[in-house]
Write a protein that holds these residues in place. Sequence first.
Motif, PDB file in Angstrom:
ATOM      1  N   GLY A   1      -5.697  -1.200  15.143  1.00 52.21           N
ATOM      2  CA  GLY A   1      -6.927  -0.661  14.323  1.00 52.21           C
ATOM      3  C   GLY A   1      -6.722   1.020  14.206  1.00 52.21           C
ATOM      4  O   GLY A   1      -6.821   1.437  13.060  1.00 52.21           O
ATOM      5  N   ILE A   2      -6.077   1.649  15.108  1.00 55.52           N
ATOM      6  CA  ILE A   2      -5.886   3.211  14.965  1.00 55.52           C
ATOM      7  C   ILE A   2      -4.714   3.320  14.135  1.00 55.52           C
ATOM      8  O   ILE A   2      -4.786   4.286  13.109  1.00 55.52           O
ATOM      9  CB  ILE A   2      -5.666   3.892  16.244  1.00 55.52           C
ATOM     10  CG1 ILE A   2      -7.190   3.778  17.054  1.00 55.52           C
ATOM     11  CG2 ILE A   2      -5.178   5.432  16.067  1.00 55.52           C
ATOM     12  CD1 ILE A   2      -7.026   4.460  18.414  1.00 55.52           C
ATOM     13  N   GLY A   3      -3.698   2.305  14.513  1.00 55.55           N
ATOM     14  CA  GLY A   3      -2.717   2.448  13.414  1.00 55.55           C
ATOM     15  C   GLY A   3      -3.011   2.159  11.960  1.00 55.55           C
ATOM     16  O   GLY A   3      -2.312   3.023  10.996  1.00 55.55           O
TER      17      GLY A   3
ATOM     18  N   GLU B   1     -12.609   2.418   9.789  1.00 55.57           N
ATOM     19  CA  GLU B   1     -12.445   3.640   9.250  1.00 55.57           C
ATOM     20  C   GLU B   1     -11.435   3.594   7.867  1.00 55.57           C
ATOM     21  O   GLU B   1     -11.620   4.014   6.747  1.00 55.57           O
ATOM     22  CB  GLU B   1     -12.155   4.692   9.906  1.00 55.57           C
ATOM     23  CG  GLU B   1     -11.899   6.192   9.225  1.00 55.57           C
ATOM     24  CD  GLU B   1     -13.038   6.858   9.214  1.00 55.57           C
ATOM     25  OE1 GLU B   1     -14.346   6.496   9.519  1.00 55.57           O
ATOM     26  OE2 GLU B   1     -13.236   7.927   8.574  1.00 55.57           O
ATOM     27  N   GLY B   2     -10.359   3.020   8.374  1.00 53.82           N
ATOM     28  CA  GLY B   2      -9.253   2.711   7.124  1.00 53.82           C
ATOM     29  C   GLY B   2      -9.729   1.928   6.020  1.00 53.82           C
ATOM     30  O   GLY B   2      -9.382   1.892   4.925  1.00 53.82           O
TER      31      GLY B   2
ATOM     32  N   LEU C   1      -2.112  -9.279  19.022  1.00 51.43           N
ATOM     33  CA  LEU C   1      -1.810  -7.941  19.279  1.00 51.43           C
ATOM     34  C   LEU C   1      -3.157  -7.228  19.680  1.00 51.43           C
ATOM     35  O   LEU C   1      -4.027  -7.611  19.298  1.00 51.43           O
ATOM     36  CB  LEU C   1      -1.144  -7.272  18.320  1.00 51.43           C
ATOM     37  CG  LEU C   1       0.275  -7.758  17.702  1.00 51.43           C
ATOM     38  CD1 LEU C   1       0.971  -7.054  16.827  1.00 51.43           C
ATOM     39  CD2 LEU C   1       1.177  -8.039  18.772  1.00 51.43           C
ATOM     40  N   ASN C   2      -2.719  -5.862  20.413  1.00 54.07           N
ATOM     41  CA  ASN C   2      -3.829  -5.112  20.723  1.00 54.07           C
ATOM     42  C   ASN C   2      -4.645  -4.673  19.626  1.00 54.07           C
ATOM     43  O   ASN C   2      -4.126  -3.858  18.878  1.00 54.07           O
ATOM     44  CB  ASN C   2      -3.217  -4.117  21.669  1.00 54.07           C
ATOM     45  CG  ASN C   2      -4.283  -3.269  22.252  1.00 54.07           C
ATOM     46  OD1 ASN C   2      -4.852  -2.628  21.685  1.00 54.07           O
ATOM     47  ND2 ASN C   2      -4.585  -3.454  23.263  1.00 54.07           N
TER      48      ASN C   2
ATOM     49  N   GLY D   1      -5.469  13.203  19.842  1.00 54.06           N
ATOM     50  CA  GLY D   1      -5.762  11.900  20.720  1.00 54.06           C
ATOM     51  C   GLY D   1      -5.292  10.874  19.957  1.00 54.06           C
ATOM     52  O   GLY D   1      -4.889   9.706  20.435  1.00 54.06           O
ATOM     53  N   LEU D   2      -5.954  10.789  18.869  1.00 44.53           N
ATOM     54  CA  LEU D   2      -5.856   9.588  17.840  1.00 44.53           C
ATOM     55  C   LEU D   2      -4.539   8.989  17.636  1.00 44.53           C
ATOM     56  O   LEU D   2      -4.307   7.817  17.609  1.00 44.53           O
ATOM     57  CB  LEU D   2      -6.872   9.852  16.681  1.00 44.53           C
ATOM     58  CG  LEU D   2      -7.408   8.810  15.841  1.00 44.53           C
ATOM     59  CD1 LEU D   2      -8.611   8.165  16.691  1.00 44.53           C
ATOM     60  CD2 LEU D   2      -7.858   9.063  14.647  1.00 44.53           C
ATOM     61  N   ALA D   3      -3.271  10.027  17.785  1.00 43.66           N
ATOM     62  CA  ALA D   3      -2.229   9.581  17.528  1.00 43.66           C
ATOM     63  C   ALA D   3      -1.562   8.986  18.819  1.00 43.66           C
ATOM     64  O   ALA D   3      -0.882   8.262  19.068  1.00 43.66           O
ATOM     65  CB  ALA D   3      -1.440  10.475  16.879  1.00 43.66           C
TER      66      ALA D   3
END
Lengths: 360, 539, 317, 311
Positions: free
Chosen positions: D98-100, D45-46, D92-93, A290-292
């Motif tokens: 953030g996840i990237g 987290e990163g 930007l989103n 999901g994270l990806a």
Amino acid sequence: MSASLETTLDEGGADTSGPRRALAHLALVTLGPILAALVLSGLVLLALGVDPFAYYGYVAQRGLFSWLGLQQTLTRMAPLLCLAAALIVAFRAGIWNLGIDGQFLLGAVTSAALAPFLITVLPAGAVLLVAAAGAALVGALWSLLPALLRAYQQVNEIITTLMMTFLGVSFANLLVKLVFLDPGTTVPQTRTLPVADRLPTLFGTTISGGLVLGLVAVVVVHLVMTRTAFGLKLRTVGESPLAARHAGLDVPLLTVAVFAISAGFAGLAGGIEILGVHGNLQAGWNPAYGLAVIPLVFLARFNGFAAIVFVFFYSALMIGGESAARRIGVPHYFTLVLVANLLILLALAEYLDHRRRRAG
Amino acid sequence: MVAAPSVPLGTMQAAATPARPVPATSPVVELLGVTKRFPGVLAVDHVDLALLPGEVHALLGENGAGKSTLVAMLSGLVEPDAGRIRVAGEERRIASPRAALQQGISTVFQHVMLVPTLTVLENLVLGMSWWRRPDRAELEQRLAGIRSAFGIALDLDQTTGELSLGEQQQIEIVRALLRRSRVLILDEATSMLTPQGADELGALMRRLVKSGLAVVFITHKLDEACRFGDRITVLRLGRKVGELAPEGLAAMDQAAAVEEVVGLMFGDRSIAEARAPRLRKAEGSPVLSVRGLTVTGATRLARADDVSFELRPGEILGIAGIDGNGQKQLAEALAGQRTAAAGSIVLDGRDITRAGVAERRRLGLRYLTDDRIGEGAVGGFPVATNAVLKEIGAPPFWSGGPFLLGGIERPGRIAAHARELIDRYDVRTPDEATPIGRLSGGNIQKVLLARELSGDARVVVFNKPTHGLDVQNIMASRNRIAAIADAGLAVLLISTDLEELLDVADRIAVMAAGRLTGIVANDEGARARIGALMIGRAA
Amino acid sequence: QVNAIAILVPEEGTDYGWNQQGVDAAVAAANATGVEVITAEGLGYGDIRPTLRELAEEGASLMIAHASGYNTAAPEIAQETGVPVAIVDSPDALVPGLVADYTLSGHEGAYLAGVMAATMTRTGTVGIVVSGEPPSWNAQSAGFAQGVQATNPDVKIVYAVIGPAAYADAAGGNRVTAAVIAAGADIVFGQGNGSSFGMLQAIETTPATDGGKVLFIDVIGDKSSIDKGYLLTSVLWDMTPVYTAMIEDLENDTFGTKSYAIGLADDSVRLLQTDNIPADVWEQVMAVRQELVDGTLVLEPVFDAEGVRALVTSVAE
Amino acid sequence: MEALLTAAFLTALLAGAVAAGVPLLLAGLGEQMSEKAGVLNIGIEGMMLMGAYLGFLVAFESGNGALGFVAGMAGGMAVAFVMAILCVGLALNQIVIGIGLTLGVEGLTALLHHFQFSTTYPRLPAAWRMPVPGLVELPVIGPALFDRHPLVYLAFLLVPLLAWLYRRTALGLTLRAAGEKPAALDVAGIDVATVRFLAVLFTGAMAGLGGAFMANVAAGIFIPFMTGGAGFIGIVLAMLARGRPAWVLIGAVVFGGALSLTTALQVAGLNVPTDLIQMLPFAAVMAVLVLYGRKARLPAALGLPYVRGAR
Ligand SMILES: Nc1ncnc2c1ncn2[C@@H]1O[C@H](COP(=O)(O)OP(=O)(O)OP(=O)(O)O)[C@@H](O)[C@H]1O
Ligand SMILES: Nc1ncnc2c1ncn2[C@@H]1O[C@H](COP(=O)(O)OP(=O)(O)OP(=O)(O)O)[C@@H](O)[C@H]1O
Ligand SMILES: [Mg+2]
Ligand SMILES: [Mg+2]
């Protein structure tokens, strides 16, 4: 946070200009950043003393251009597509379902528990149907608490769905270890559905039949969200709950429906992965797909067709990266770096493109 | 779609420019050939404007003419694509609101720019350096000064979001005064005020310009512009089409000035004639009867308290009163967006007190909200979608019905419907696919009005339906409201604009602190009696 | 006809543990028998079918799926591709010519470590810290506990799991180990991948309750090259004989007819000797080893977490 | 069983709770500031992981612990800087970026670890402890809470400091306005982008510090993926705390305490599956939300980029 986070990324261009134009345009603003990401990541490789060309060569060859690799890529797409469908529903409806990994796992546990047991009493087709439905149902149930809290108490779903994922990972393990344990092995895992009884593979290849399910899921979700009254209702709730209420929509009910559909697809994704590929579930397994998929769906601007393209390339990258890791001695973590670069540069390109069009 | 047609320059400008006398003082702010383009729209097109100290400069123009865009450029929200801005004779870039404030330009925007969750005090001190401590004593002292000079009093500890829009506008004006500005811009600041309130604001502006400020006053009420303005500039389709200098303005009487301005604003398109008085056809049994309706709100004022009235077919009942006295709560309770704590609502003999919004709409109850951006429209959706937002799934816009998830969208039908409404209601938009949020406030209002009035209805509740519309649109809208009443519908018309009510309503009720303090027939003596009701209860 | 063998491991092959031992052994066995070796490291615990298929296509004659998590996928791919695989922890899964099992348990070695710990503890308490509870680890935890009990029933055994899947939780390893030391342990038997380095850090920086030094007992691999003097011993595993036998069986067409194991007898399981072990203790431990090799002492492996807990709970009461 | 519950053991448990709670506290306090300002910082987290890696690298190479923390902070801020440029500057989103960023940092640090440390696994010496005179004499609490690394005290001191700043200075107003109605702050003359940019940088600094604490003090070593979701828990803590630093503290203590409790139960020989115990803190949060959910209100503009003059 009520409405959408997608102010710049999703201005509905894909909707108004039709899928074909959208795809052509997407290709344009996609190729540039992909190249840039490859160069940037190649520099990282170079710094580590690795020949980027050799590396990329392997990735492309294994993930895309070898028949075997392509089959693997297509198989890997199945659960990712279902997750993409889950996210498209939720995000278009303004619901930040960040709990799909938990829903995915519980769906997986459900079908891993049901299928090997049912296969002793039911024909294979029925087993697959029941196990997949069960996975979707349990996935949906796992989102019930966040759904009710959001719908009736306005509790932000980012907190609750993240919590439910943490809970779900542990709970899935607990179920495998304590309830559905296969007594025939010392490894904590469920019983195994025989290969012959799993989802049929396509045309005698090794491609999982789950791919078809995944594709159908994404396309149907896309069409429902963009072309039907129900979809528009969900999008209205997502954009502005106030406007939705004003327009006479039952916002809480629709909110719960969004959670149920989204989490149902996430659960189904878990089911497909078990029924199509794994055959059983091992304690501790959590691929965190999901994270990806979340960023991929954003990059696709919640457009189902674009999501299919992104998921395809991401799968190829995963499969190719795993292979290249072995050949070139670069741990497959490199794939993460590449994907991150891609995400950021694609988003950047989106932005530049958007600004150019606004100016022009 | 909105190309820039070659509109002949307004006669006034042509006449006024060569004869303009050298101004006594030099302008604080000067715009030279300023231009701003948005996707599909040339919002401001080579506009020259000079703001002089000691003058109230009224800026007029129909909806979407570019007034707010001009303000946005002066206040640093957007930068012009072309043209120059001079402040006190020196060329400046106003690249940010901060820069604007530093140049002494304060603005009260068309849409409230206060943080609803902060208190009044906190909103007033917002903008100071982060490490400083708000000094309440100092602020109170300065507020006392403002109160004695301008007569505005504020309760510093109220939560801003709980105040009425009128009160919030006062906070913004006070904030501008606290900043000791050279230029004060008021974008439709009177739209929320009662006539008395507007007069007070006019007096306030006079005092301000006397103290040396330049005031920019944007309004759609032409008489206000002529009464309070020293100079009038008219914009049309982004262009400056005329300017009435003080000398010229002083020489005319108000009616002549209004006529002149209307000519500039709308060109050869004539404005709708005032209607002949309607034939009152309100007869028969009530279509809507409300008994003892009570809804709770956040504050004492913002609630409806034991409200009772009846509406007959063909009748227009007006609700007058200062904004924030429970009108919105009443309207929402009628529409089904708010549950009643007590009382009953009966529509066509059917108790709908517990019915939901959709059901009430189906039964013929319509509600035009005053919060056009917040709840009336979905800003990111195209105009076309917004036009059918209350009919999702209904034929002919959707086909297939409940078996296909409520129906398959028919974009062609929806677009055609929207184009028709755009035409009929003269909505200024590049096309029906443009996100509605990009339209000017007045044009959004037109779309919503069109949406409520299309299709079958029995009772329509209007909450400030003409708020923010230009004169022509106001007249057109009032005509439509009158027409639907003539067609046998019952109308509840909530407005803070007494003139409007006197113009179209059959009966007028006054609402104060949540209660209806009296209902009077709209005949010769109405104005006086309503005034008495309002002063007696609301003061 | 064996040209190349492939080994698939879930983590990096440089972990001084399970993965490194597997890779090293495969390389050693290949060198010894003159075949090529392909190593696929860091594959994770997810779906390894793509890698298996690819290795099969590339002509591997044997694929060693070196993780218990691989024992469903590997036999399936063996059936699909016809390439033999070796899997762990599945003695019942044998298929002649196709699937062989090597069930590795260091429980006897761990038993010896328990004997050593019980003999050497000053505080009368030893600790077991694990970062998860997979069967092979449980077997060693239980073996260790049994060894302690058999040697000195008065020694307390403190058992703590860092988390259900805390393999990379180095901070957790440190924290939990410190708590176990504070509970009195002066010898800690530790099992955990990345987290075991956190355990080591706690051992190195936390004094025992008697103020003295705490010693660490490691498993599977040999960490002496990165030791700072706190390593008491390690239960070393050597899979080379197993892999060599597999290659030979393949060539003799007997592959898949038997399970392979490591054990004390051929020193494929043995204790690491360090300077921290006094000579007399070493001798005593070696005597027990002989009993196990002879069969005078028989040890049943315990694979489930419940079983382990039963062994330690009885002490903690 | 009672024999195990000695002062030394209780001290270790409490100290363990502190060691586990401090990174969460730092991350939560950091996240809180950016959430107040309207930026949902999913990349935290990163940022923690980068702080852990750089903090460890510098501390190890230089042998200077303080320098390590500076580096950790810088590492977190570097990631935050990228996030701020993209999400605040270019609107930007926030979720994608953030996840990237989290994925990218996970990959990058694991890669670097592979090439730098994966055969040597260097470990740091015992972390510096600074006993607080007087307080350290208290039984159990003294050695557990007042004989710790200075960063622990700093983290705790940040709580009242931030609370004071939010409450007594215009900073609180500024941040709240940026999160509730950025346009209002903008026209009040404060650049929303600057406020949000700095808030995100602060988050990065705090997260980086938390990560460095994890690596250098709590673990003594850097291991790939070692933050293991602490950043996400930080996000949840910040959201639950509704703008109050003290609540972040409470949350961090609960989570840290729950971890120590797990160990305590096991060491005491209680036979409960670890998976079940692991669920407790999360289940507790859900229970709190079910009971008091209505109050978990978030800033209105959270997650929405602000673009001046946009319609
Ligand atoms: N003169 C015009 N008349 C009518 N429509 C126009 C005109 N100029 C622009 N438009 C509309 O505006 C659009 C371009 O502006 P828009 O704001 O939609 O750009 P955008 O938001 O970048 O596009 P997208 O939504 O596809 O990302 C055109 O697609 C067109 O539909
Ligand atoms: N940010 C924006 N993006 C796109 N279009 C805009 C934007 N701002 C203004 N416009 C367009 O510019 C034109 C002028 O709008 P503006 O708000 O200045 O009108 P106005 O004279 O203030 O109207 P009203 O009386 O209704 O407030 C309109 O067509 C509007 O749609
Ligand atoms: Mg567009
Ligand atoms: Mg305007």
